[in-house]
Design a protein around this motif. Structure first.
Motif, PDB file in Angstrom:
ATOM      1  N   SER A 278       7.902   6.984   5.231  1.00  0.00           N
ATOM      2  CA  SER A 278       7.686   6.176   6.432  1.00  0.00           C
ATOM      3  C   SER A 278       7.049   4.841   6.051  1.00  0.00           C
ATOM      4  N   ASP A 279       7.318   3.815   6.881  1.00  0.00           N
ATOM      5  CA  ASP A 279       6.726   2.491   6.678  1.00  0.00           C
ATOM      6  C   ASP A 279       6.317   1.942   8.036  1.00  0.00           C
TER       7      ASP A 279
ATOM      8  N   GLY B 201       2.882  -4.463   3.700  1.00  0.00           N
ATOM      9  CA  GLY B 201       3.022  -3.263   4.515  1.00  0.00           C
ATOM     10  C   GLY B 201       2.572  -2.011   3.777  1.00  0.00           C
ATOM     11  N   THR B 202       2.723  -0.876   4.467  1.00  0.00           N
ATOM     12  CA  THR B 202       2.281   0.417   3.927  1.00  0.00           C
ATOM     13  C   THR B 202       3.467   1.381   3.924  1.00  0.00           C
TER      14      THR B 202
ATOM     15  N   HIS C 232       0.863  -1.187   0.000  1.00  0.00           N
ATOM     16  CA  HIS C 232       0.000   0.000   0.000  1.00  0.00           C
ATOM     17  C   HIS C 232       0.900   1.238   0.000  1.00  0.00           C
ATOM     18  N   PHE C 233       0.648   2.098  -0.957  1.00  0.00           N
ATOM     19  CA  PHE C 233       1.479   3.309  -1.115  1.00  0.00           C
ATOM     20  C   PHE C 233       0.572   4.537  -1.108  1.00  0.00           C
ATOM     21  N   HIS C 234       0.854   5.476  -0.189  1.00  0.00           N
ATOM     22  CA  HIS C 234       0.073   6.720  -0.078  1.00  0.00           C
ATOM     23  C   HIS C 234       1.016   7.911  -0.252  1.00  0.00           C
ATOM     24  N   ALA C 235       0.616   8.857  -1.093  1.00  0.00           N
ATOM     25  CA  ALA C 235       1.459  10.030  -1.376  1.00  0.00           C
ATOM     26  C   ALA C 235       0.671  11.306  -1.127  1.00  0.00           C
ATOM     27  N   ASP C 236       1.311  12.245  -0.466  1.00  0.00           N
ATOM     28  CA  ASP C 236       0.757  13.596  -0.241  1.00  0.00           C
ATOM     29  C   ASP C 236       1.841  14.596  -0.660  1.00  0.00           C
ATOM     30  N   ILE C 237       1.663  15.220  -1.842  1.00  0.00           N
ATOM     31  CA  ILE C 237       2.736  16.017  -2.455  1.00  0.00           C
ATOM     32  C   ILE C 237       2.263  17.446  -2.649  1.00  0.00           C
ATOM     33  N   ASN C 238       3.078  18.382  -2.154  1.00  0.00           N
ATOM     34  CA  ASN C 238       2.865  19.816  -2.412  1.00  0.00           C
ATOM     35  C   ASN C 238       3.514  20.152  -3.757  1.00  0.00           C
TER      36      ASN C 238
END
Length: 488
Positions: free
Chosen positions: A408-409, A390-391, A352-358
């Motif tokens: 982070s993981d 994992g995430t 699971h991959f989550h991205a929060d990009i400015n």
């Protein structure tokens, strides 16, 4: 020997002198006009202050008559003081044209102050009717003052109408003067430029003619230039070159023979390199092959396979770039997304991959192949060993003068000793699985690239996962070229 330079400095000095003169004249005229405007505006403001002060005095007096307290009385006294001050300022505005009107104006102000004091006195003596009558009279006087103020302002406007017209006429004349000045300066500059260019081009033409004769093989003609500037020195050097040209021809022949031998050796070296390249796989051939396979898979309906092949081709192409040049954070994020698509195809639901990009932070420069080795380390140690996967969370945020990048993981984490080894660059120089760049090598390259130590932080512990924090400066501290070719 500095005649040309002296001529140039003379021209520059003349231009600067003319510009400075024009600027000083315009500045003086503008300042004078501004001072006159300010003086007129102050006259209007002083008269308007009298009206405001009289109205405030009446309002304060009314409050005191309604509620005769010490605070209200002090307010009345304060407004009277303000009215007296305004009266003194208005007295300075007297001239021959408004002498009579201004004298009446002063009398009205004095009458208002006197009537106000009389109203307060009657109230203190319990004479309510007389106090009210005095208040009414003070109110009428305040209205007269307001009307008189408007009359005086109208008189002032008529008086200074000629001044405004004079300013307009002066502006018109100033424009005409500026046009004539511009034409004069242009003519003088053209004349001086023509004279200056002729003093340079005339000897240059002689040198050109001499060069043509030399190009025809005539070395018996002497070069003569009658001038006292740098061109004369150049002509002397040209004459010396003519004298030495025969010796130079022999040297050139020898150099030509030597260059011919070097060229033969170069051809042999190129042939050797060609044979070496023939035994290697051309990376561009590999990229083109992957692109062909991607298109073929897409045409056959295997869109996921097509996307996977396209991501592999893009990742390989990026990995083969030179690491001694900086890239933008936008490029790093783009190749990171391609890498994660490949890993998602490998691990499916386990990753699971989550991205929060400015998006505003993606212009920052950093060494190539910085983010992928860190994320790859998280995949290897936090996702691959776990049965449930994992995430991985990826964040880019504005952090003042820096850009904060968090990776982070939720894996098993790492001990404090391992973190210390990485940050102190004492860890083993193991290579990454896909890039050939290890984690500790990324730390070293970042510190060399930015010339500072406080670039990376690692937060982790056994069973707590791992968070890698990069604090990337928006501007590099040194002006050196990218020096990130130190590979582990």
């Amino acid at each position: 020997m500095n005649s040309i330079q002296r001529k140039i400095w003379t021209l520059a000095a003349a231009v600067l002198f003319v510009m400075a003169t024009i600027w000083i004249a315009l500045t003086y005229y503008n300042q004078k006009t501004q001072d006159q405007y300010n003086a007129i505006l102050q006259r209007y403001l002083h008269m308007n202050e009298v009206t405001n002060a009289s109205q405030q005095t009446i309002a304060a007096l009314n409050n005191y008559l309604q509620t005769p307290t010490q605070a209200n009385l002090q307010q009345v006294d304060s407004n009277k003081m303000r009215l007296r001050t305004a009266r003194l300022e208005v007295m300075d505005l007297r001239n021959a044209e408004n002498d009579f009107a201004l004298a009446s104006y002063m009398n009205l102000i004095d009458s208002l102050v006197e009537t106000t004091d009389r109203s307060i006195l009657f109230l203190s003596e319990k004479e309510t009717e007389e106090s009210t009558s005095a208040f009414s009279e003070a109110t009428r006087i305040s209205k007269y003052i307001s009307e008189m103020t408007l009359t005086l302002l109208d008189t002032e406007l008529k008086t200074y109408d000629r001044f405004y017209r004079g300013i307009i006429e002066q502006s018109t004349e100033l424009k005409k003067f500026g046009i004539w000045m511009l034409l004069s300066i242009t003519f003088l500059l053209l004349f001086f430029t023509y004279w200056f260019s002729k003093s340079i081009t005339r000897p240059v033409l002689k040198l050109t003619q001499a060069a043509k004769e030399l190009s025809r093989g005539r070395f018996d003609l002497q070069v003569e230039v009658t001038s006292n500037d740098e061109i004369s020195f150049l002509a002397k050097m040209f004459e010396r070159m003519r004298v030495n040209i025969n010796n130079l021809i022999q040297e050139i022949q020898q150099k030509a023979q030597l260059e011919n031998e070097l060229q033969q050796n170069k051809l042999m070296l190129q042939e050797s390199q060609l044979r070496s390249l023939q035994s290697q796989i051309n990376p561009h051939f590999l990229f083109n092959t992957l692109d062909t396979l991607s298109k073929k898979a897409y045409l056959e309906g295997s869109e996921e396979t097509s996307d996977l092949l396209a991501n592999v081709a893009g990742l390989l192409r990026y990995n083969l770039k030179r690491l001694d040049r900086s890239v933008t954070l936008y490029d790093e994020v783009k190749v990171l997304r391609q890498y994660m698509e490949i890993q998602k195809a490998r691990f499916t639901d386990r990753l699971h991959f989550h991205a929060d990009i400015n998006e505003w932070c993606l212009y920052v420069e950093l060494p190539g192949m910085t983010l992928q080795p860190i994320v790859e380390n998280a995949v290897i140690h936090a996702v691959e060993p776990l049965e449930d996967g994992g995430t991985i969370e990826f964040t880019i945020a504005d952090y003042g003068e820096r850009v904060r990048i968090e990776i982070s993981d939720n894996g098993p984490g790492m001990p404090e000793s391992k973190i210390k080894e990485i940050l102190e660059e004492r860890a083993e120089q193991t290579e990454g699985h896909s890039t050939g760049i290890g984690f500790s090598n990324v730390v070293r390259r970042l510190r060399i690239f930015y010339g500072r130590e406080d670039i990376i932080e690692i937060e982790s512990g056994p069973g707590l996962g791992t968070k890698v924090i990069l604090l990337i400066p928006k501007a590099r501290r040194s002006g050196k070229d990218d020096q990130t070719s130190d590979r582990g």
